[in-house]
Design an enzyme around this catalytic site. Structure first.
Site, PDB file in Angstrom:
ATOM      1  N   HIS A 113       0.832  -1.194   0.000  1.00  0.00           N
ATOM      2  CA  HIS A 113       0.000   0.000   0.000  1.00  0.00           C
ATOM      3  C   HIS A 113       0.875   1.256   0.000  1.00  0.00           C
ATOM      4  O   HIS A 113       0.619   2.198  -0.758  1.00  0.00           O
ATOM      5  CB  HIS A 113      -0.918   0.012   1.226  1.00  0.00           C
ATOM      6  N   HIS A 145       0.936  -2.261   9.489  1.00  0.00           N
ATOM      7  CA  HIS A 145       2.325  -2.620   9.200  1.00  0.00           C
ATOM      8  C   HIS A 145       3.304  -2.120  10.270  1.00  0.00           C
ATOM      9  O   HIS A 145       3.006  -1.237  11.064  1.00  0.00           O
ATOM     10  CB  HIS A 145       2.768  -2.082   7.830  1.00  0.00           C
TER      11      HIS A 145
END
Length: 260
Positions: A155, A215
């Site tokens: 992303h 993340h």
């Protein structure tokens, strides 16, 4: 359509400000670093966007490259043909889409490979390792388990890269403001330009959401750096050389009044 014209004029004026255009890429590094700090300190409350099932993530981010190409391809063709209609010129400009798609494909496949190569299959997230014959993330998840590997943030990569790619390829709009275009092409270009800027806003917003909610810091920072490198090595290095797709045209040749 007068309102659209005003919006286009304001957007063109914004992107012509040197400080904005020249420093836009730094915003992604800043957001990645600050967002990671906020996440690690747990200073950002959970919201609708902290779920990966939010509508923007499901319907836009997960197919972000498709949205980028869907809007940018017709814009590139219309805008560049007002400068030069030759097949060779337009082919070179279209090649920039192929180059960008190759960068997207290679990077994402590399990220998947690294995650597979560095990971193992676990019964639960953070639990004990299960069968060692499940050697890929796909096979592990299909069996109902959890894969834990070095997950470079795709992303962070694609959102930063897509936004920078769009800003570079929409630069000709500054010159086309004063070009003598017929009504229909002008309307289409304006609508595409506004849509592309809206997509950039969505990409930046979702990049920020990724930074504060998902993340590990190194995963996000590495993904962001890959996106910035993909942009820099093309538009700031390779595209300045003769044997390349070249930069998007930004100045009208003297005496040329383009018609589409």
């Amino acid at each position: 359509m007068a309102a659209v014209d005003v919006i286009v004029d304001n957007l063109v004026t914004l992107w012509r400000i040197p400080a904005v255009r020249q420093n836009f890429h730094w915003i992604f590094l800043l957001i990645s670093v600050v967002g990671s700090i906020l996440k690690e300190l747990e200073l950002v409350p959970q919201t609708y966007f902290s779920s990966n099932r939010n509508a923007l993530n499901v319907y836009f981010v997960k197919v972000s490259w498709g949205w980028t190409l869907l809007l940018l391809t017709p814009f590139l063709l219309l805008s560049n043909s007002s400068f030069n209609r030759s097949v060779s010129f337009l082919s070179r400009r279209l090649l920039s889409l192929a180059v960008a798609t190759t960068i997207w494909y290679v990077c994402t496949k590399t990220f998947f490979y690294i995650e597979d190569a560095t990971g193992s299959c676990f019964e639960t997230d953070g639990g004990e390792m299960v069968k060692t014959e499940l050697t890929t993330k796909v096979s592990c998840r299909q069996a109902g388990f959890h894969w834990n590997g070095y997950d470079i943030s795709g992303h962070s990569f694609i959102l930063a890269y897509s936004a920078l790619f769009i800003i570079e390829e929409t630069a000709p709009m500054a010159s086309l403001k004063t070009a003598s275009l017929s009504a229909l092409p002008r309307m289409v270009l304006n609508l595409l330009y506004v849509a592309l800027n809206l997509i950039v806003i969505v990409w930046v917003w979702m990049f920020a959401c990724t930074s504060v909610y998902f993340h590990y810091p190194s995963h996000k920072l590495l993904g962001t750096i890959c996106g910035l490198l993909g942009w820099y090595l093309t538009y700031r290095v390779w595209y300045l050389k003769p044997l390349s797709p070249g930069l998007p045209p930004q100045r009208q040749p003297k005496g040329l009044k383009p018609h589409i």
